[in-house]
Design an enzyme around this catalytic site. Sequence first.
Site, PDB file in Angstrom:
ATOM      1  CG  HIS A  53      12.700   0.742  -2.633  1.00 41.62           C
ATOM      2  ND1 HIS A  53      12.936   0.358  -3.929  1.00 41.62           N
ATOM      3  CD2 HIS A  53      11.375   0.534  -2.416  1.00 41.62           C
ATOM      4  CE1 HIS A  53      11.817  -0.066  -4.478  1.00 41.62           C
ATOM      5  NE2 HIS A  53      10.851   0.030  -3.580  1.00 41.62           N
TER       6      HIS A  53
ATOM      7  NE  ARG B  69       0.006  -0.023  -0.214  1.00 36.85           N
ATOM      8  CZ  ARG B  69       0.156  -0.012  -1.525  1.00 36.85           C
ATOM      9  NH1 ARG B  69       0.087   1.130  -2.189  1.00 36.85           N
ATOM     10  NH2 ARG B  69       0.374  -1.124  -2.184  1.00 36.85           N
TER      11      ARG B  69
ATOM     12  CD  GLU C  25       8.252   2.827  -3.670  1.00 40.73           C
ATOM     13  OE1 GLU C  25       7.046   2.669  -3.932  1.00 40.73           O
ATOM     14  OE2 GLU C  25       9.148   2.023  -4.025  1.00 40.73           O
TER      15      GLU C  25
ATOM     16  CG  ASN D 289      -2.338   4.749  -3.531  1.00 38.98           C
ATOM     17  OD1 ASN D 289      -1.673   4.529  -4.540  1.00 38.98           O
ATOM     18  ND2 ASN D 289      -2.369   3.906  -2.513  1.00 38.98           N
TER      19      ASN D 289
ATOM     20  CG  HIS E 239      11.588  -1.002  13.907  1.00 41.85           C
ATOM     21  ND1 HIS E 239      11.457  -2.174  14.606  1.00 41.85           N
ATOM     22  CD2 HIS E 239      12.924  -0.801  13.772  1.00 41.85           C
ATOM     23  CE1 HIS E 239      12.654  -2.662  14.887  1.00 41.85           C
ATOM     24  NE2 HIS E 239      13.569  -1.851  14.376  1.00 41.85           N
TER      25      HIS E 239
ATOM     26  CD  GLU F  72      15.782   0.126  16.907  1.00 43.94           C
ATOM     27  OE1 GLU F  72      16.282  -0.308  17.949  1.00 43.94           O
ATOM     28  OE2 GLU F  72      15.598  -0.582  15.886  1.00 43.94           O
TER      29      GLU F  72
END
Length: 142
Positions: free
Chosen positions: A7, A11, A56, A60, A76, A119
């Site tokens: 993956h 964040r 993913e 937080n 990207h 993209e």
Amino acid sequence: MGLTYLHTMVRVKDLEKSMAFYELLGLKETRRYDSEAGRFTLVFLAPPGQEDAPIELTYNWDGDDKLPSDSRHFGHLAYGVDNIYETCHHLQDNGIVINRPPRDGRMAFVRSPDNISVELLQNGEALEPAEPWASMESTGHW
């Protein structure tokens, strides 16, 4: 030695806004993990039928003030689409800025709420240049 893609993690500051963005692109949530002890949530999203190629989103719970305001150091994400014009029109109708319009009928760039550059590439051959895209200027950066 075998190698398997797992993956890509990014964040995010606002999980709901980010999920809405990726869902507009056509990704679906495949799994979620909440860690009370670590105070974070991981959400995996992937294109339908491509669950082995997820992104993913790491959120937080207590915030993440160290997130850069411009995540260009990341590079990207790239996704193939069946019709670049329809995809860009759909995103634009839902408030997403098309930073680099698909003037060539092949490639466009948009940015997530966390400034992740995405993209979009036309699957197969480029479409014939068409308005309003052919004469649309780029906005911001990607």
